[in-house]
Scaffold this active site. Sequence first.
Site, PDB file in Angstrom:
ATOM      1  N   GLU A  79       9.059  55.653 -19.979  1.00  0.00           N
ATOM      2  CA  GLU A  79       8.041  54.925 -20.750  1.00  0.00           C
ATOM      3  C   GLU A  79       6.901  55.842 -21.205  1.00  0.00           C
ATOM      4  O   GLU A  79       6.293  55.608 -22.242  1.00  0.00           O
ATOM      5  CB  GLU A  79       7.479  53.754 -19.944  1.00  0.00           C
ATOM      6  N   PHE A  95       8.136  40.665  -7.623  1.00  0.00           N
ATOM      7  CA  PHE A  95       8.915  41.875  -7.906  1.00  0.00           C
ATOM      8  C   PHE A  95       8.514  42.435  -9.273  1.00  0.00           C
ATOM      9  O   PHE A  95       8.431  41.709 -10.250  1.00  0.00           O
ATOM     10  CB  PHE A  95      10.414  41.560  -7.888  1.00  0.00           C
ATOM     11  N   MET A 141      -2.433  78.445 -18.169  1.00  0.00           N
ATOM     12  CA  MET A 141      -3.886  78.344 -18.288  1.00  0.00           C
ATOM     13  C   MET A 141      -4.534  78.291 -16.913  1.00  0.00           C
ATOM     14  O   MET A 141      -5.600  78.865 -16.693  1.00  0.00           O
ATOM     15  CB  MET A 141      -4.267  77.115 -19.121  1.00  0.00           C
ATOM     16  N   LYS A 157       6.994  36.546 -18.887  1.00  0.00           N
ATOM     17  CA  LYS A 157       8.352  36.233 -19.318  1.00  0.00           C
ATOM     18  C   LYS A 157       8.477  34.776 -19.787  1.00  0.00           C
ATOM     19  O   LYS A 157       9.146  34.494 -20.777  1.00  0.00           O
ATOM     20  CB  LYS A 157       9.327  36.499 -18.161  1.00  0.00           C
TER      21      LYS A 157
END
Lengths: 556, 161
Positions: free
Chosen positions: A49, A111, A468, A161
């Site tokens: 994601e 969940f 760096m 949902k």
Amino acid sequence: MKKTGAEVILESLRKEKVEVVFGILGGAVLPVFDAMYDFPIKFILTRHEQGAAHMADGYARATGKAGVCMATSGPGGTNLVTGIATAHMDSIPIVAITGQVFTTMIGNDAFQEADITGITRPITKHNYLVKKVDDLADIIKEAFYIASTGRPGPVLIDVPKDVQMAETSYKYPSEIKLRSYKPTYTGHIRQIKKAAEAIAKAERPIIYAGGGVISSGAADELTRLARKTNIPVTTTLLGLGGFPETDKLSLGMLGMHGTQYANHAIMESDLIIAIGARFDDRVTGKIDEFAPEAEIIHIDIDPSSISKNVQVDIPIVGDAKLILRELMKYVDKKEPGPWHKRINNWKKKYPLSYKKDGKLRPQFVIEQIYEVTNGEAIITTEVGQNQMWAAQFYKYTEPRTFLSSGGLGTMGYGFPAGIGAQVGCPKKIVFDIAGDGSFQMNIQELATAVVNKIPVKVAILNNQYLGMVRQWQELFYKKRYSHTSLAGGPDFVKVAQAYGACGICVKKKDEVRPALKKALSVDGPVVMDFRVVEEENVYPMVPAGAAVNQMISGMA
Amino acid sequence: MKHTISVLVENKAGVLSHVAGLFSSRGFSIDSLAVGETSDPTVSRMTIVVDADERILEQIMKQLRKLIDVIKVQDLTGGDFIDRELVLIKVDAGPKKRSEIMQAVDTFRARIVDVNPKSITVEVTGDRGKINAVLELLRGFGIKEIVRTGRIAMARRNKNQ
């Protein structure tokens, strides 16, 4: 007409002219993906994601349109967080849609439940938890409006949902009703006139342009103003491309790894015209000693950016493009003078440079990328040395061609952002200038690029270090290289091949050009592993906390 | 310096967390915060008291205005406004001290709202000066517990009146 929440989401995205959605599905967004099965919208399945959020961000930076990403509840949402924060720090319009557990389960530690609106509150411009399906269309309309107007930024919509499954009579709203959000676009005319007077009087003026110039589409206006008044222009990292670096008035980037001439010029200036920039600590260095003689004009759409870090003399709140157009009417033509001579002397005395020997140096690779692409590519970067060299040694002439995580400094940004940019601009050549550390932070998106035939070219400046950080350890921690070595890293050519991409390893200077040519000839993603000099440093450098004209200049 | 800021917000879920979160994430501190519905049920008013210098105050106001659900932000300090706070004070008071406390409370037009064998609970409403004076006075008797509503405030006249 009755529609389910899931259908409302897709219909509304179509109404917002969304071309593509990046993301991964999961249990709590299944209704949306079921509706997507026979809905004409392009969806790019990412492998993480975080990649989806950066792709939406890269798409937005490259095209100027809001990018969209989607994820499921819980870990889906929390994996978006770094990408959302990256977009927030750099004012990039993205709309993130997350699934959420059933409204009846919220708060029960169900969940894959996470309080994603709570988690993203400080890193979004605004966010919503949709509790009623009847509100959904209005909220989506508002979300796109909020994300892409004013000072842009990410907006998250969390949709349980059951809301996705519930039915509503759908009608996409034609207008927005937001009494509390009305960005100011037109600058105050008296302030604009004051600014013009200050410009007329100034002997050592400098324009300091930031990402706001890009997001407002003000690059042309900026260029015209600078040329008419002969005011030298320096840009921030995010401002690169806002003013052509090939112009003689360009001073390149300023700040910690900016050019010495930009930093000397801003420190000695008597007038700073800040446009869509926010006086970040990487730009100002030690704030008490910053530009002591300068009067400051600050043009910004966000009133809270003004006088946040430095005291501003002439604030102008509004859209940079509109304000610069207006300002143009009140400024007179000015010829170059002693100030320009002084700047040219600095330019001659302190050019950006690196050791030109037989060794494969990272700066050389970037110069070569500039040459083979005629400076016309979209460059994305990771974060660290690769990012600074990409900023220094490639000359940007067009807005939306340099995409980099400036504010948050997110390693792992460049590759997925490059994929997003390439999807938005299929005709452009897109290069991700990467480090061996950063690239590994989202390397899984190679699968996304290969499967979807997205031909991003990745140039890894492989120095076997978190470069760096190693540089800071070298300079400020007595070369005690605590855990910065990445030696023993993977064979990137084999990794690329394993994913089905083309891999090229380059060890010598004279192999660079042919490798780049080959990469450009391949119709698909390419990973180039440039084995560069390991302990090369980025110079010049202003040590943290020093004034910006106190630069360490390296070998020069 | 203490500033009393009046903030009109959309009466929606999550607004309080946006406002409170802004203060914590930007390192501003809140002295008190009181929220309630206005005459328009879609709008709530928050009265926030902050301790800040001019520069910080300016940032607080600007950052508040930036929140999407914030409709109006006004610093009442320095202007003509009424402010009140309600405080419940439980004072250690056996039968011997009781009349003395009652007298003191009376002087300030505060009220006794509960009495039990070991303590008296006083309710006082007023501006900061009055509340401080009452607290100062009752401290001598031994304060067991204090509950404050936080300050609410209203400008005496609106700008366009």
